[in-house]
Each structure stands twice: as structure tokens, then as C-alpha cells.
Design a protein around this motif. Structure first.
Motif, mmCIF file in Angstrom:
data_model
loop_
_atom_site.group_PDB
_atom_site.id
_atom_site.type_symbol
_atom_site.label_atom_id
_atom_site.label_comp_id
_atom_site.label_asym_id
_atom_site.label_seq_id
_atom_site.Cartn_x
_atom_site.Cartn_y
_atom_site.Cartn_z
ATOM 1 N N MET A 43 14.252 -7.825 -7.594
ATOM 2 C CA MET A 43 14.262 -8.907 -6.805
ATOM 3 C C MET A 43 13.813 -8.588 -5.378
ATOM 4 O O MET A 43 13.443 -9.093 -4.490
ATOM 5 N N SER A 44 14.518 -7.191 -5.006
ATOM 6 C CA SER A 44 14.315 -6.814 -3.617
ATOM 7 C C SER A 44 12.936 -6.409 -3.330
ATOM 8 O O SER A 44 12.323 -6.736 -2.282
ATOM 9 N N LEU A 45 12.237 -5.968 -4.211
ATOM 10 C CA LEU A 45 10.654 -5.858 -4.370
ATOM 11 C C LEU A 45 10.063 -7.069 -4.194
ATOM 12 O O LEU A 45 9.213 -7.030 -3.576
ATOM 13 N N GLU A 46 10.376 -7.961 -5.052
ATOM 14 C CA GLU A 46 9.706 -9.391 -5.096
ATOM 15 C C GLU A 46 10.020 -9.791 -3.688
ATOM 16 O O GLU A 46 8.847 -10.245 -3.048
ATOM 17 N N GLN A 47 11.251 -9.791 -3.248
ATOM 18 C CA GLN A 47 11.458 -10.382 -1.639
ATOM 19 C C GLN A 47 10.315 -9.569 -0.838
ATOM 20 O O GLN A 47 9.875 -10.282 0.317
ATOM 21 N N GLU A 55 0.857 -1.128 0.247
ATOM 22 C CA GLU A 55 0.113 0.003 0.017
ATOM 23 C C GLU A 55 1.114 1.267 -0.073
ATOM 24 O O GLU A 55 0.422 2.271 -0.411
ATOM 25 N N ASN A 56 2.194 1.094 0.557
ATOM 26 C CA ASN A 56 2.951 2.403 0.596
ATOM 27 C C ASN A 56 4.155 2.095 -0.411
ATOM 28 O O ASN A 56 4.221 1.256 -1.075
ATOM 29 N N THR A 57 4.841 3.068 -0.334
ATOM 30 C CA THR A 57 6.086 3.222 -1.078
ATOM 31 C C THR A 57 7.085 2.531 -0.737
ATOM 32 O O THR A 57 7.533 2.196 0.379
ATOM 33 N N PHE A 58 7.820 1.585 -1.760
ATOM 34 C CA PHE A 58 9.032 0.898 -1.397
ATOM 35 C C PHE A 58 10.266 1.553 -2.395
ATOM 36 O O PHE A 58 10.117 1.738 -3.325
ATOM 37 N N GLU A 59 11.299 1.689 -1.620
ATOM 38 C CA GLU A 59 12.531 2.104 -1.997
ATOM 39 C C GLU A 59 13.764 1.347 -1.871
ATOM 40 O O GLU A 59 13.818 0.845 -0.719
ATOM 41 N N VAL A 60 14.455 1.011 -2.834
ATOM 42 C CA VAL A 60 15.624 0.042 -2.568
ATOM 43 C C VAL A 60 16.757 0.923 -3.489
ATOM 44 O O VAL A 60 16.253 1.124 -4.757
ATOM 45 N N SER A 72 27.398 -0.107 -11.696
ATOM 46 C CA SER A 72 26.341 1.034 -11.905
ATOM 47 C C SER A 72 25.710 1.104 -10.430
ATOM 48 O O SER A 72 26.055 0.007 -9.729
ATOM 49 N N MET A 73 25.024 2.182 -10.302
ATOM 50 C CA MET A 73 24.326 2.313 -8.974
ATOM 51 C C MET A 73 23.018 2.582 -9.446
ATOM 52 O O MET A 73 22.680 3.639 -10.186
ATOM 53 N N THR A 74 21.975 1.924 -8.847
ATOM 54 C CA THR A 74 20.520 2.274 -9.348
ATOM 55 C C THR A 74 19.652 2.186 -8.056
ATOM 56 O O THR A 74 19.680 1.420 -7.241
ATOM 57 N N ASN A 75 18.674 3.343 -8.278
ATOM 58 C CA ASN A 75 17.686 3.866 -7.222
ATOM 59 C C ASN A 75 16.479 3.165 -7.747
ATOM 60 O O ASN A 75 16.174 3.765 -8.896
ATOM 61 N N PHE A 76 15.392 2.682 -6.980
ATOM 62 C CA PHE A 76 14.319 2.289 -7.518
ATOM 63 C C PHE A 76 13.285 2.501 -6.417
ATOM 64 O O PHE A 76 13.241 1.966 -5.393
ATOM 65 N N ILE A 82 41.365 3.285 -16.694
ATOM 66 C CA ILE A 82 40.468 2.760 -15.291
ATOM 67 C C ILE A 82 41.191 1.848 -14.717
ATOM 68 O O ILE A 82 41.147 0.761 -15.170
ATOM 69 N N GLU A 83 41.754 1.971 -13.479
ATOM 70 C CA GLU A 83 42.210 0.885 -12.753
ATOM 71 C C GLU A 83 41.340 0.183 -11.970
ATOM 72 O O GLU A 83 40.487 0.804 -11.304
ATOM 73 N N ASP A 84 41.190 -1.119 -12.371
ATOM 74 C CA ASP A 84 40.140 -1.997 -11.820
ATOM 75 C C ASP A 84 40.754 -3.228 -11.242
ATOM 76 O O ASP A 84 41.882 -3.635 -11.567
ATOM 77 N N GLN A 85 39.987 -4.050 -10.539
ATOM 78 C CA GLN A 85 40.378 -5.308 -9.934
ATOM 79 C C GLN A 85 39.255 -6.302 -9.680
ATOM 80 O O GLN A 85 38.067 -5.666 -9.871
ATOM 81 N N VAL A 86 39.317 -7.301 -9.492
ATOM 82 C CA VAL A 86 38.572 -8.470 -9.035
ATOM 83 C C VAL A 86 37.702 -7.989 -8.097
ATOM 84 O O VAL A 86 38.411 -7.913 -7.077
ATOM 85 N N GLY A 87 36.409 -7.767 -7.833
ATOM 86 C CA GLY A 87 35.626 -7.470 -6.851
ATOM 87 C C GLY A 87 34.658 -8.385 -6.210
ATOM 88 O O GLY A 87 34.703 -9.521 -6.334
ATOM 89 N N GLN A 88 34.049 -7.818 -5.085
ATOM 90 C CA GLN A 88 33.202 -8.434 -4.190
ATOM 91 C C GLN A 88 31.666 -8.750 -4.800
ATOM 92 O O GLN A 88 30.788 -8.981 -3.962
ATOM 93 N N GLY A 89 31.624 -8.159 -5.861
ATOM 94 C CA GLY A 89 29.939 -8.367 -6.311
ATOM 95 C C GLY A 89 29.077 -7.268 -5.900
ATOM 96 O O GLY A 89 29.491 -6.258 -5.230
ATOM 97 N N PRO A 90 27.998 -7.528 -6.074
ATOM 98 C CA PRO A 90 26.859 -6.475 -5.735
ATOM 99 C C PRO A 90 26.585 -6.052 -4.363
ATOM 100 O O PRO A 90 26.770 -7.039 -3.611
ATOM 101 N N SER A 91 26.142 -4.897 -4.007
ATOM 102 C CA SER A 91 25.832 -4.578 -2.448
ATOM 103 C C SER A 91 24.558 -3.577 -2.573
ATOM 104 O O SER A 91 24.341 -2.793 -3.482
ATOM 105 N N LYS A 92 23.779 -3.727 -1.536
ATOM 106 C CA LYS A 92 22.647 -2.921 -1.430
ATOM 107 C C LYS A 92 23.318 -1.660 -1.131
ATOM 108 O O LYS A 92 24.026 -1.568 -0.232
ATOM 109 N N LEU A 93 22.377 -0.449 -1.471
ATOM 110 C CA LEU A 93 22.950 0.842 -1.025
ATOM 111 C C LEU A 93 21.980 1.189 0.211
ATOM 112 O O LEU A 93 20.947 0.920 0.202
#
Ligand code: PMV
Length: 355
Positions: free
Chosen positions: A130-134, A8-13, A49-53, A340-351
Motif C-alpha cells: 500500500m505504501s508503494l501504491e500511495q 524510475e527510481n528505487t522505492f523502499e519502505v 513482524s517487521m518487513t522491509n520492501f 511471551i508477555e504481551d498486551q493489547v497494542g497500538q497497531g502497525p507503524s512505518k519503520l
């Protein structure tokens, strides 16, 4: 069908999700974005990428009601792409019809830097869905199933994005030698690998910022009539086994041979497609030659890879970073617009906060 309740309310992630670099490449697909061969990639760290939803109970009458901003600006072409993506997954996530979405995204790497952003963008978006689905599911998913489904949705957005949801290394595509591997989603694949690969460097040497003349979608389609396609799919699956064995042993020679040959094979396939096309630039070849010469002369294990574009990924173990830094400054920088200096990383994270 999974029972969902209605919010019923706003969901943000918000999610931050990285790009990835394929070591064995996915090039050729069929059906609903299934790969013709299995692939494996390094998950990157800085290129993300960073995405706000934001989801609110729906107000509009469109089947999919959403607005999208990229780096603060309306982008109708991206917005349409996302709308089409949402429509295409309604059989899997039917609740997307019930909300109005405000989506905003930005990349850590500069816009038009020549880095493909579909893997990071589509995985970040899929994780938000998926966060909305969860949130609205009656039976909550375990973390493993959450990521599996996020990878599944990412795949439908952009094949390579399926691999971005896992840390370190991820494999996508069914392969008889790897149990659990699937065409539907990627799986994490790093447990038994030599730790040297878990903090490998992957510096991106930008030689051109221009848009690709042939998109990945068109490139995949041209594989259908490429005379080498069936040998290529077999070769990729065979190489995957050899690569994994080398990565378990920590055999850098074998690792480098396969990774470089994969990059060159990808571009050779483009050159012998009908019609033929070439995405590498003169400076791509200058860099490749310099990297090979330096490796032969010094024995420092530094290798190159390429995505579907002219930019070089420079791959090397952490213990050689000081040597490689001087090498870049002395011999490579002159061919690059940007590094762009980069390296192997730890995968996604929730903001934790909005972008
Ligand atoms: O995910 P797509 O459709 O953009 O295809 C990506 C293909 C390559 O980047 C060239 C290889 C790969 O496996 O990532």
C-alpha cells in the motif's frame, strides 16, 4: 481505474505489524477468502513482524519478479507463497507486475515458537504494498482509505491478518448490528469500549513449538462438511453482540465466559471434523484447569484463549498484573516451554530504518 505513474527510481519502505488474538473466532470461509461469520480480535504489541520492501523498475521477465529472505536467509517456500499472493491480487494492484521486489522479513518472536505469524506477516507485507501504491497514485488515499485497503489486501493473504492493521480491537465480517462492518476488510472497533480492555494483558504460554499437524487452510475447509457449521456461524454472530455489550460495560465475567467458550468451541469443532483432529496437548489442559482453579479460589479475573494450536493466551486486566505474575511463576510456568508477555497494542507503524 486509478491512474498510477511509473517509478524510475528505487522505492523502499518498511512496516512493523502485530499479530492478533481473536476473541470471537473466524473459523470457516467461502469464495475469495470471505468469512462465514464476523470476528473480533485484540491487536497484540510485542508479537509482530517487521518487513522491509524494495521495489525497482522490473528487470526480469517473470510475471512477478521477487526475492524474499526471512531473518536473513532465503526461504523458497515463503517466497513462492508471496509470489502466488502477488499474482492473486494483480486485478487489484496491477502495478506489482512492473517492479522487481526485494523483500525481507523478521519476527519479534522466536521462529517456531508456536505462534502463528501469518497475521503479522501478511499485514506487514500488505502495508508495504500500500505504501508503494500511495507513492505512485495520482490521487492520494486518505489515512482511513489507506488502512481499509491494507486490511482488504491482508485479508486476501490470510483472513485474520485483515484485523492486524488497526490498534486495540478490530472487527472483521459483515454483521447487522455493527454498521460499517464488512466481509471485505476489518474495521477498528474500540471507541465505546470500557478502557480496561485497551491495556489488557495477553501473555502467550507456549506449550509446544511443533508445526501444526493440520493447517488453518485445511481446518477452514473441513468446516464446510462439519455437521455443526451452520449453528456455529450463527452462534459466533450472536456472541459477538453479547461480547461487545460486555466490553462496553466492562463486565469481565461475561467477557471471560464468551472468550473461553470461543476457544473451546474452536477446538471442539476440530475434534468433530471429518477426519477429526486434535491440536491441544496435555499441558494445554493442565493450564486451563489451573487457570480456572485459581480464578475460582482468588476471584482474580484471569481467562484463557487459544488460537488454532496448543498454546494458551492468558488474558487479564492491567490492575491484576502483580497477582498474575506470581500465579504464573507458582502454578503455570512448569507446564510451559516459554512465556511471551504481551498486551493489547497500538497497531502497525512505518519503520524509520531498514531491518
Ligand atoms: O487467518 P487464518 O486463515 O490463519 O485463520 C485464523 C483462524 C483463527 O486464528 C483460529 C481464528 C481467528 O479468527 O483468528
Amino acid at each position: 481505474m486509478t491512474p498510477f505513474h511509473r517509478l524510475e527510481n528505487t522505492f523502499e519502505v518498511g512496516w512493523k505489524s502485530p499479530s492478533n488474538l481473536a476473541l470471537v473466532k473466524y473459523w470457516g470461509k467461502y469464495g475469495r477468502q470471505y468469512p462465514k461469520n464476523a470476528s473480533i480480535s485484540f491487536t497484540l504489541d510485542h508479537a509482530h513482524s517487521m518487513t522491509n520492501f524494495i521495489a525497482k523498475p522490473k528487470t526480469g521477465t517473470d510475471l512477478i519478479d521477487l526475492s524474499f529472505k526471512f531473518e536473513g536467509e532465503n526461504k523458497p517456500a515463503f517466497e513462492n507463497k508471496i509470489k502466488k499472493f502477488f499474482e492473486s491480487i494483480l486485478d487489484i494492484t496491477p502495478f506489482l507486475q512492473e517492479y522487481t521486489f526485494e523483500i525481507e522479513s523478521k519476527n519479534s518472536f522466536p521462529h517456531s515458537s508456536g505462534i502463528a505469524s501469518s497475521a503479522s506477516a501478511m499485514s506487514a507485507l500488505s502495508l508495504c504494498i500500500m505504501s508503494l501504491e500511495q507513492e505512485i497514485r495520482e490521487d492520494k488515499l486518505s489515512e482511513t482509505d489507506f488502512l481499509k485497503k491494507a486490511s482488504f489486501l491482508s485479508r486476501l493473504g490470510s483472513g485474520s491478518a485483515s484485523r492486524s492493521v488497526y490498534p486495540n480491537l478490530a472487527m472483521w465480517g459483515e454483521h447487522r448490528a455493527f454498521s460499517g462492518s464488512s466481509n471485505d476488510y476489518a474495521i477498528p472497533y474500540y471507541d465505546q469500549l470500557n478502557p480496561i480492555f485497551l491495556n489488557f494483558h495477553d501473555d502467550i504460554l507456549i506449550v509446544s513449538k511443533s508445526e501444526k499437524s493440520v493447517s488453518s487452510t485445511a481446518g477452514h475447509a473441513l468446516m464446510d462438511d462439519n455437521v455443526y457449521s451452520s449453528q456455529r456461524y450463527q452462534q459466533a454472530n450472536d456472541r459477538l453482540e453479547v461480547l461487545i455489550a460486555a466490553m462496553k460495560e466492562g463486565n469481565l465475567d461475561d467477557f471471560g465466559k464468551i472468550v473461553e467458550d470461543e476457544a473451546l468451541t474452536l477446538h471442539a469443532l476440530m475434534m468433530c471434523s471429518q477426519p477429526s483432529y486434535i491440536l491441544i496437548e496435555p499441558n494445554t489442559l493442565n493450564l486451563i484447569k489451573s487457570i480456572r482453579d485459581y480464578r475460582n479460589q482468588t476471584g482474580v479475573p484471569v481467562y484463557f484463549s487459544l488460537d488454532a494450536g496448543p498454546n494458551i493466551h492468558l488474558l487479564y486486566p492491567d490492575e491484576h498484573k502483580e497477582h498474575v505474575k506470581s500465579f504464573i511463576q507458582d502454578d503455570l510456568e512448569k507446564y510451559c516451554l516459554k512465556i511471551i508477555e504481551d498486551q493489547v497494542g497500538q497497531g502497525p507503524s512505518k519503520l524509520n530504518s531498514t531491518i
